[in-house]
Write a protein that holds these residues in place. Sequence first.
Motif, PDB file in Angstrom:
ATOM      1  N   SER A 297      -9.880 -12.253  -1.161  1.00  0.00           N
ATOM      2  CA  SER A 297     -10.505 -12.445   0.148  1.00  0.00           C
ATOM      3  C   SER A 297      -9.667 -11.875   1.281  1.00  0.00           C
ATOM      4  N   ARG A 298      -8.365 -11.640   1.020  1.00  0.00           N
ATOM      5  CA  ARG A 298      -7.489 -11.132   2.068  1.00  0.00           C
ATOM      6  C   ARG A 298      -7.079  -9.681   1.810  1.00  0.00           C
ATOM      7  N   ALA A 299      -7.728  -9.031   0.894  1.00  0.00           N
ATOM      8  CA  ALA A 299      -7.422  -7.625   0.613  1.00  0.00           C
ATOM      9  C   ALA A 299      -7.862  -6.758   1.800  1.00  0.00           C
ATOM     10  N   PRO A 300      -7.147  -5.646   2.071  1.00  0.00           N
ATOM     11  CA  PRO A 300      -7.520  -4.757   3.175  1.00  0.00           C
ATOM     12  C   PRO A 300      -8.946  -4.244   3.007  1.00  0.00           C
ATOM     13  N   ALA A 301      -9.639  -4.138   4.139  1.00  0.00           N
ATOM     14  CA  ALA A 301     -11.046  -3.719   4.090  1.00  0.00           C
ATOM     15  C   ALA A 301     -11.190  -2.209   4.017  1.00  0.00           C
ATOM     16  N   THR A 302     -10.187  -1.469   4.461  1.00  0.00           N
ATOM     17  CA  THR A 302     -10.277  -0.011   4.482  1.00  0.00           C
ATOM     18  C   THR A 302      -9.068   0.608   3.801  1.00  0.00           C
ATOM     19  N   GLN A 303      -9.229   1.878   3.451  1.00  0.00           N
ATOM     20  CA  GLN A 303      -8.135   2.605   2.834  1.00  0.00           C
ATOM     21  C   GLN A 303      -6.973   2.764   3.809  1.00  0.00           C
ATOM     22  N   GLU A 304      -7.287   2.958   5.066  1.00  0.00           N
ATOM     23  CA  GLU A 304      -6.251   3.117   6.081  1.00  0.00           C
ATOM     24  C   GLU A 304      -5.418   1.842   6.216  1.00  0.00           C
ATOM     25  N   ALA A 305      -6.091   0.687   6.232  1.00  0.00           N
ATOM     26  CA  ALA A 305      -5.374  -0.584   6.319  1.00  0.00           C
ATOM     27  C   ALA A 305      -4.519  -0.822   5.075  1.00  0.00           C
ATOM     28  N   ALA A 306      -5.021  -0.408   3.921  1.00  0.00           N
ATOM     29  CA  ALA A 306      -4.258  -0.570   2.683  1.00  0.00           C
ATOM     30  C   ALA A 306      -2.996   0.277   2.707  1.00  0.00           C
ATOM     31  N   LEU A 307      -3.086   1.502   3.237  1.00  0.00           N
ATOM     32  CA  LEU A 307      -1.908   2.375   3.315  1.00  0.00           C
ATOM     33  C   LEU A 307      -0.885   1.834   4.307  1.00  0.00           C
ATOM     34  N   GLU A 308      -1.378   1.295   5.431  1.00  0.00           N
ATOM     35  CA  GLU A 308      -0.453   0.710   6.402  1.00  0.00           C
ATOM     36  C   GLU A 308       0.277  -0.481   5.800  1.00  0.00           C
ATOM     37  N   ARG A 309      -0.438  -1.294   5.054  1.00  0.00           N
ATOM     38  CA  ARG A 309       0.196  -2.434   4.402  1.00  0.00           C
ATOM     39  C   ARG A 309       1.214  -1.974   3.367  1.00  0.00           C
ATOM     40  N   LEU A 310       0.865  -0.941   2.621  1.00  0.00           N
ATOM     41  CA  LEU A 310       1.789  -0.411   1.621  1.00  0.00           C
ATOM     42  C   LEU A 310       3.057   0.118   2.273  1.00  0.00           C
ATOM     43  N   ASP A 311       2.918   0.809   3.394  1.00  0.00           N
ATOM     44  CA  ASP A 311       4.099   1.339   4.092  1.00  0.00           C
ATOM     45  C   ASP A 311       5.011   0.202   4.549  1.00  0.00           C
ATOM     46  N   ALA A 312       4.406  -0.859   5.115  1.00  0.00           N
ATOM     47  CA  ALA A 312       5.204  -1.972   5.618  1.00  0.00           C
ATOM     48  C   ALA A 312       5.915  -2.708   4.482  1.00  0.00           C
TER      49      ALA A 312
END
Length: 228
Positions: free
Chosen positions: A19-34
């Motif tokens: 339920s808390r997974a990133p909604a977009t690919q861009e958000a997922a990449l930002e989370r991965l970078d952090a």
Amino acid sequence: MIRAHVAALLAYVDKLDPSRAPATQEAALERLDAWADVLLDVAPRAPHPEGHDWDASHVVRRHIASSPYPIKPSDVSRPWYAFRADVIRRHAGTFEPGLHPEIDPDAAPGRAYFAALRGSLQAVAAGEQPAVTSRAIGPAALAPETPQQAYQREELVRRMKAGHRAGRDENARRLALVSQFPDLLAAMHRLPGHRMWRGSVGGNARAAAIVAEAEARAASTTREEQPV
């Protein structure tokens, strides 16, 4: 962790808490970078000298199972640094010839020796090598106590208690005796360490002389009181 390890860990996070997974690919990449930035020095797995091994996925699972808050990379890094500090504290830091066959253990310490020590400590801190702990030399296992030994031990305890009671009674007798003569009691209290004197003499010759004087006076008084 390398970026691939972090990506795998985040995939596990999303599996446990979709339920808390990133909604977009861009958000997922930002989370991965952090996460990759924060977990750069965190090992995915590491050994512990007592078997309490480190596994980042276990930390993730424990947090999601017990906390109502979304997991952050610091929720993984903080336990890691505590784990690493504990392992380093247990590490003996000694030179292990078996790990460095290229170095002569009988040679005088040189650059290679100290480099090996530093490398070993760094490997332990990074979780790449298990800590080498020194074992304390403990006492040998004691044989069961025989009935004779038990009797001797109990007899020794009994004699020690009896000796303590006799010493206590003798101290009380001396205190009562000297207290009959105020001048002697005052002289006793003037002795160093005898301000709160309770009847003990020990090896103090001056205290023993005062007690002897009190005994002589008491004996003389007794003779005078006897009828002729």
